[in-house]
Design a protein around this motif. Structure first.
Motif, PDB file in Angstrom:
ATOM      1  N   LEU A   1       0.838  -1.201   0.000  1.00  0.00           N
ATOM      2  CA  LEU A   1       0.000   0.000   0.000  1.00  0.00           C
ATOM      3  C   LEU A   1       0.871   1.247   0.000  1.00  0.00           C
ATOM      4  O   LEU A   1       1.831   1.347   0.759  1.00  0.00           O
ATOM      5  CB  LEU A   1      -0.904   0.007   1.229  1.00  0.00           C
TER       6      LEU A   1
ATOM      7  N   CYS B   1      -3.771   4.770  -5.780  1.00  0.00           N
ATOM      8  CA  CYS B   1      -4.347   3.681  -6.571  1.00  0.00           C
ATOM      9  C   CYS B   1      -3.265   3.108  -7.484  1.00  0.00           C
ATOM     10  O   CYS B   1      -2.515   3.852  -8.110  1.00  0.00           O
ATOM     11  CB  CYS B   1      -5.518   4.213  -7.398  1.00  0.00           C
TER      12      CYS B   1
ATOM     13  N   THR C   1      -5.842   7.238  -2.278  1.00  0.00           N
ATOM     14  CA  THR C   1      -6.794   6.292  -1.709  1.00  0.00           C
ATOM     15  C   THR C   1      -6.158   5.620  -0.502  1.00  0.00           C
ATOM     16  O   THR C   1      -4.937   5.625  -0.347  1.00  0.00           O
ATOM     17  CB  THR C   1      -7.229   5.235  -2.742  1.00  0.00           C
ATOM     18  N   THR C   2      -6.975   5.036   0.351  1.00  0.00           N
ATOM     19  CA  THR C   2      -6.441   4.312   1.504  1.00  0.00           C
ATOM     20  C   THR C   2      -6.318   2.825   1.213  1.00  0.00           C
ATOM     21  O   THR C   2      -5.819   2.068   2.033  1.00  0.00           O
ATOM     22  CB  THR C   2      -7.356   4.494   2.728  1.00  0.00           C
ATOM     23  N   ASP C   3      -6.770   2.401   0.047  1.00  0.00           N
ATOM     24  CA  ASP C   3      -6.737   0.998  -0.337  1.00  0.00           C
ATOM     25  C   ASP C   3      -5.806   0.833  -1.541  1.00  0.00           C
ATOM     26  O   ASP C   3      -5.195   1.788  -2.009  1.00  0.00           O
ATOM     27  CB  ASP C   3      -8.157   0.539  -0.682  1.00  0.00           C
ATOM     28  N   ARG C   4      -5.719  -0.364  -2.078  1.00  0.00           N
ATOM     29  CA  ARG C   4      -4.879  -0.592  -3.245  1.00  0.00           C
ATOM     30  C   ARG C   4      -5.452   0.054  -4.505  1.00  0.00           C
ATOM     31  O   ARG C   4      -4.705   0.472  -5.378  1.00  0.00           O
ATOM     32  CB  ARG C   4      -4.707  -2.087  -3.492  1.00  0.00           C
TER      33      ARG C   4
END
Length: 67
Positions: free
Chosen positions: A30, A34, A41-44
């Motif tokens: 992470l 993106c 983003t906080t996710d992948r």
């Protein structure tokens, strides 16, 4: 002569061997961005579309390498 249980066992072994032979997908760590469009983003991935596009591009790259 093999019976149904022997045939089923042989098929199960073939499926297991095939699944173990598949390459493992390794995602980068992470980063806060993106992987596909590089937005914050906080996710992948920022959404499902970017995730699907990334997966499609990875499969294409893998197919090109295999010939």
């Amino acid at each position: 002569m093999a019976d149904n249980a022997d045939d089923a066992s042989e098929m199960a072994e073939l499926h297991l061997a095939a699944s173990l032979a598949k390459p493992k997908v390794i995602l980068p760590p992470l980063t806060g961005h993106c992987f596909y469009c590089h937005s914050l983003t906080t996710d992948r991935f920022c959404d499902a579309d970017c995730r699907d596009d990334y997966d499609r591009d990875q499969r294409r790259t893998l197919m090109r390498k295999r010939g």
